[in-house]
Scaffold this motif. Structure first.
Motif, PDB file in Angstrom:
ATOM      1  N   UNK A   6     -11.819 -37.928 -23.640  1.00 35.63           N
ATOM      2  CA  UNK A   6     -10.420 -38.252 -23.878  1.00 35.63           C
ATOM      3  C   UNK A   6      -9.784 -37.345 -24.914  1.00 35.63           C
ATOM      4  N   UNK A   7     -10.515 -37.071 -25.998  1.00 39.36           N
ATOM      5  CA  UNK A   7      -9.924 -36.247 -27.050  1.00 39.36           C
ATOM      6  C   UNK A   7      -9.745 -34.808 -26.582  1.00 39.36           C
TER       7      UNK A   7
ATOM      8  N   UNK B  69     -11.667 -35.505 -33.692  1.00 33.99           N
ATOM      9  CA  UNK B  69     -12.538 -36.467 -33.002  1.00 33.99           C
ATOM     10  C   UNK B  69     -13.484 -35.738 -32.057  1.00 33.99           C
TER      11      UNK B  69
ATOM     12  N   UNK C  12     -20.129 -46.215 -33.151  1.00 31.87           N
ATOM     13  CA  UNK C  12     -19.784 -46.167 -31.733  1.00 31.87           C
ATOM     14  C   UNK C  12     -21.042 -46.054 -30.894  1.00 31.87           C
ATOM     15  N   UNK C  13     -20.950 -46.621 -29.684  1.00 31.63           N
ATOM     16  CA  UNK C  13     -22.070 -46.530 -28.760  1.00 31.63           C
ATOM     17  C   UNK C  13     -22.032 -45.166 -28.077  1.00 31.63           C
TER      18      UNK C  13
ATOM     19  N   UNK D 118     -16.678 -45.573 -38.239  1.00 33.25           N
ATOM     20  CA  UNK D 118     -16.574 -46.520 -37.132  1.00 33.25           C
ATOM     21  C   UNK D 118     -17.794 -46.309 -36.249  1.00 33.25           C
TER      22      UNK D 118
ATOM     23  N   UNK E  58      -5.679 -34.753 -34.863  1.00 33.62           N
ATOM     24  CA  UNK E  58      -6.723 -35.773 -34.994  1.00 33.62           C
ATOM     25  C   UNK E  58      -7.653 -35.761 -33.784  1.00 33.62           C
ATOM     26  N   UNK E  59      -7.128 -35.355 -32.634  1.00 30.37           N
ATOM     27  CA  UNK E  59      -7.960 -35.307 -31.430  1.00 30.37           C
ATOM     28  C   UNK E  59      -8.977 -34.177 -31.512  1.00 30.37           C
TER      29      UNK E  59
ATOM     30  N   UNK F  65     -16.795 -41.170 -23.901  1.00 32.34           N
ATOM     31  CA  UNK F  65     -15.401 -41.365 -23.522  1.00 32.34           C
ATOM     32  C   UNK F  65     -14.461 -40.720 -24.530  1.00 32.34           C
ATOM     33  N   UNK F  66     -14.825 -40.853 -25.807  1.00 34.06           N
ATOM     34  CA  UNK F  66     -13.994 -40.252 -26.847  1.00 34.06           C
ATOM     35  C   UNK F  66     -13.964 -38.738 -26.710  1.00 34.06           C
TER      36      UNK F  66
ATOM     37  N   UNK G 234      -1.784 -32.879 -31.749  1.00 32.83           N
ATOM     38  CA  UNK G 234      -2.702 -33.973 -32.074  1.00 32.83           C
ATOM     39  C   UNK G 234      -3.951 -33.404 -32.735  1.00 32.83           C
TER      40      UNK G 234
ATOM     41  N   UNK H 137     -19.160 -44.922 -25.725  1.00 27.85           N
ATOM     42  CA  UNK H 137     -17.891 -44.723 -26.406  1.00 27.85           C
ATOM     43  C   UNK H 137     -17.731 -43.291 -26.875  1.00 27.85           C
TER      44      UNK H 137
ATOM     45  N   UNK I  88      -6.606 -34.811 -24.443  1.00 25.55           N
ATOM     46  CA  UNK I  88      -5.406 -35.034 -25.249  1.00 25.55           C
ATOM     47  C   UNK I  88      -5.106 -33.847 -26.144  1.00 25.55           C
TER      48      UNK I  88
ATOM     49  N   UNK J 265     -14.894 -40.075 -38.817  1.00 23.29           N
ATOM     50  CA  UNK J 265     -14.994 -41.490 -38.457  1.00 23.29           C
ATOM     51  C   UNK J 265     -16.201 -41.780 -37.586  1.00 23.29           C
ATOM     52  N   UNK J 266     -16.519 -40.847 -36.692  1.00 17.82           N
ATOM     53  CA  UNK J 266     -17.492 -41.175 -35.647  1.00 17.82           C
ATOM     54  C   UNK J 266     -18.837 -40.498 -35.823  1.00 17.82           C
TER      55      UNK J 266
END
Lengths: 248, 310
Positions: A45-46, A62, A34-35, A32, A58-59, A41-42, A56, A38, A49, A135-136
């Motif tokens: 946020x991750x 990420x 991402x800028x 995916x 997955x966090x 922020x990811x 989590x 982004x 979280x 993904x990123x």
């Protein structure tokens, strides 16, 4: 090239506030783009979280992907300049239940890497297939490097002799942080102990972490070992070869 | 669009269904292309993908709504029900009503309207004998909802499941029913409902024209159509900020909170693909509704369209 079914409508790209590199297509399945905003922020946020809800995973993944932009190229270079690491980068082996011959590994003598690895998976009821695909990460080779790091994690548990409880995970994170410099490992190593009891913290601080640091510093890069070709090798011998001190 | 000649009303009535028929024929012939966010897909693929999106987000739907809109979606839904101003005895069909937000608000609204109604009645009955008072309590007239009912219809089982669980948790049971159905082909008879609502659902319908026709069909004469949906922001400054927030922040929120980037990427793309206010108004008129109007909320980020079947 772009993946299978979808293609972007030209109209969509004009005049929309899509910052960054939405124009560049998927570099690998699951990618995916991402800028920078982004990613930032990811990452934030991750991190929050992952601390708030330790289940989590997955966090955590990420977080590793979005903060690894300096450490991952370093790791990739370390692998490139090592003969075994270079082979791994070229051949791209994957550790998955479908690629492992479980019955053969179980049949190996006690103390061998394969036997102990299978024992570790059974004892802790984990499977190598639960690792998140990246993904990123915006580079296809680096995506493989982080994937390799994730899939080898359980083998590291085996080599370090650490279980998958919170304490064991933190110790492995310390080792990985020294070895890879990935910010996610550093954060995990620093913040993981928050959820431990005082008694465990003491064991951690006095014995386990110093040992992990010593081993991490002494050992050669653990990503440069072609584990799939060393299942028969005894764990002790492999530890010596890499430079991991015997666990306390 | 309404024709200019005297038979305008008749033509307008026929125009909608005729156009739909042509559309269907064309669709069968060519495997109609439509959009899924910014992608181009066939209608069949689109339905499948949207089904997957909602299956995936159902459990975190409410949490995500609160996070993305910072709770403002609750105000929008409150405004919708206030605009509806249902009186006790209203029969509401809430399409794409999934997790029940509109249905629960409707029940609350008619419940308080009913209470006020009963209080007024009792105030006028000050000089009754004890016999008459006890009789009036026992009579069927003491119905807390006053025969109001809401049918929640959704195409996705997971969303309905979450809605039913919520209803149980919040204590809603009376006057509420849950039906699995497709907005393009509703499982209800003609001329049944007083009000038809569709809140943040029509955007996900593949054939909006069919959904509007179905809405027209199941409403009673005099019935009202209400649609709450994301719409078009004309102010350029707000529009830039809104785009920035939508494309940069919302998919990240989706990944962090729901572990699902792609569904929320679809969400923001589908908002951009949806017809703006005037176009939707024209489509509603095409389906045969009269007095069609819209009200912008938050400068057009959201709009409520209303029409009547006369």
């Amino acid at each position: 090239g772009s993946a299978g079914l979808s293609h972007r409508e030209p109209r969509a790209r004009q005049g929309h506030g899509e910052e960054g590199d939405e124009g560049c297509s998927r570099l690998y399945p699951g990618h995916i783009p991402t800028s920078p905003l982004q990613k930032a922020l990811l990452a934030g946020g991750s991190a929050v979280m992952a601390l708030y809800d330790p289940y989590r995973h997955d966090m955590v993944a990420v977080l590793g992907e979005t903060t690894g932009c300096l450490a991952l190229p370093n790791l990739r270079d370390k692998m490139k300049h090592h003969p075994e690491g270079y082979r791994i980068l070229r051949e791209r082996p994957r550790i998955r239940l479908s690629t492992l011959d479980m019955s053969r590994l179980q049949g190996l003598p006690d103390g061998s890497l394969g036997r102990e690895y299978v024992r570790f998976l059974e004892d802790n009821k984990v499977s190598p297939d639960t690792r998140m695909p990246p993904k990123f990460v915006d580079d296809e080779e680096l995506a493989y490097v982080i994937q390799r790091y994730r899939e080898v994690h359980d083998v590291m548990h085996t080599l370090l002799g650490m279980p998958t409880n919170m304490l064991g995970e933190v110790v492995v994170k310390w080792f990985e942080a020294i070895q890879t410099g990935l910010p996610m490992c550093v954060l995990g190593a620093a913040f993981g102990p928050i959820r431990l009891s005082a008694r465990k913290l003491q064991v951690l601080a006095t014995e386990l972490v110093p040992w992990a640091i010593r081993s991490g510093r002494n050992a050669s890069c653990f990503l440069n070992v072609y584990y799939e070709q060393r299942w028969e090798q005894p764990v002790e011998s492999l530890r010596e070869e890499i430079g991991i001190f015997p666990p306390p | 669009a309404a024709a200019l000649c005297p038979c305008g009303a008749v033509l307008a009535r026929l125009g909608g269904p005729l156009r739909a028929l042509c559309g269907s024929v064309r669709g069968l012939a060519a495997g109609t292309q439509t959009h899924f966010g910014f992608q181009t897909v066939t209608e069949e693929e689109r339905r499948k993908k949207i089904n997957q999106v909602f299956e995936s987000v159902a459990k975190k739907y409410d949490v995500m709504n609160d996070s993305m809109t910072l709770g403002v979606h609750r105000v929008w839904k409150d405004i919708l029900v206030h605009k509806m101003n249902p009186s006790p005895g209203t029969l509401l069909l809430d399409v794409a009503g999934g997790t029940g937000d509109i249905a629960f608000r409707f029940i609350n609204y008619v419940r308080s309207a009913r209470e006020r109604q009963l209080q007024k009645k009792l105030r006028n009955h000050q000089n009754l004998s004890w016999q008459e008072i006890s009789e009036s309590y026992q009579e069927e007239q003491f119905k807390p909802l006053g025969d109001s009912q809401v049918v929640v219809c959704d195409i996705n089982k997971e969303m309905l499941k979450v809605g039913k669980q919520k209803a149980q948790y919040l204590g809603y049971s009376e006057g509420l029913s849950w039906v699995l159905g497709n907005a393009e082909e509703l499982p209800f008879d003609d001329d049944k409902f007083d009000v038809y609502t569709i809140a943040f659902g029509i955007r996900n319908v593949t054939r909006i024209d069919l959904a509007l026709q179905e809405a027209y069909r199941v409403l009673k004469p005099g019935g009202r159509f209400l649609c709450l949906e994301f719409s078009h922001v004309s102010n350029p400054v707000i529009s830039r900020l809104y785009d920035l927030y939508s494309f940069q922040v919302i998919p990240v929120l989706g990944e962090v909170i729901a572990g699902d980037w792609k569904s929320y990427q679809y969400l923001v793309e589908s908002i951009r693909r949806f017809p703006p206010q005037e176009e939707l108004k024209a489509m509603i008129e095409d389906a045969g509704f009269y007095k069609v109007d819209y009200q912008n909320l938050n400068l057009g980020i959201v709009a409520i369209h209303s029409g009547f079947k006369l």
